[in-house]
Motif scaffolding. Structure first.
Motif, mmCIF file in Angstrom:
data_model
loop_
_atom_site.group_PDB
_atom_site.id
_atom_site.type_symbol
_atom_site.label_atom_id
_atom_site.label_comp_id
_atom_site.label_asym_id
_atom_site.label_seq_id
_atom_site.Cartn_x
_atom_site.Cartn_y
_atom_site.Cartn_z
ATOM 1 N N TYR A 15 -0.317 -6.581 -1.356
ATOM 2 C CA TYR A 15 -0.798 -6.656 0.015
ATOM 3 C C TYR A 15 -2.143 -5.988 0.329
ATOM 4 O O TYR A 15 -2.572 -5.448 -0.722
ATOM 5 N N ILE A 56 -1.437 -5.344 8.087
ATOM 6 C CA ILE A 56 -1.031 -5.622 6.405
ATOM 7 C C ILE A 56 -0.746 -6.936 6.175
ATOM 8 O O ILE A 56 0.032 -7.531 7.030
ATOM 9 N N THR A 78 0.429 -9.821 3.501
ATOM 10 C CA THR A 78 1.096 -9.856 2.210
ATOM 11 C C THR A 78 0.203 -10.793 1.188
ATOM 12 O O THR A 78 -0.325 -11.959 1.651
ATOM 13 N N ILE A 127 6.678 -4.428 6.379
ATOM 14 C CA ILE A 127 5.366 -4.708 6.812
ATOM 15 C C ILE A 127 5.301 -5.075 8.308
ATOM 16 O O ILE A 127 4.325 -4.726 9.035
#
Length: 100
Positions: free
Chosen positions: A33, A46, A48, A68
């Motif tokens: 990430y 964030i 991925t 996340i």
């Protein structure tokens, strides 16, 4: 999460200990990430960048994705993450009970 970039190490540790607690494995999350800026809101999020290591395990991918999303949506405060890490570490220090 407020001050996401100031808490990169804490977030990384949280994701790692969460995986260890849930799956009883250690996963190196390097390269899985990145921190970036949302184009619309300009908030740090964030994103991925999952490699085959994560993509090959459907449950791990779903679990990590959910964590996340929880962080990106602001449902996880710094205090909550610290509390969860303390909880996971406390569980690891407890001796295993044997049931016969």
């Amino acid at each position: 999460m407020e001050n996401m970039l100031q808490n990169i190490d804490l977030i990384h540790r949280y994701l790692s200990v969460s995986i260890a607690d849930q799956f009883h494995i250690h996963v190196d999350l390097e390269g899985e990430y990145i921190f970036t800026q949302n184009i619309v809101s300009k908030k740090t999020i964030i994103a991925t960048t999952f490699t085959d290591k994560i993509l090959s395990d459907r449950q791990l991918k779903l679990f990590l994705s959910a964590l996340i999303v929880e962080i990106n949506n602001g449902k996880c405060t710094v205090e909550l993450i610290r509390e969860r890490i303390r909880h996971f570490e406390e569980l690891r220090r407890r001796p295993m009970r044997r049931i016969i």
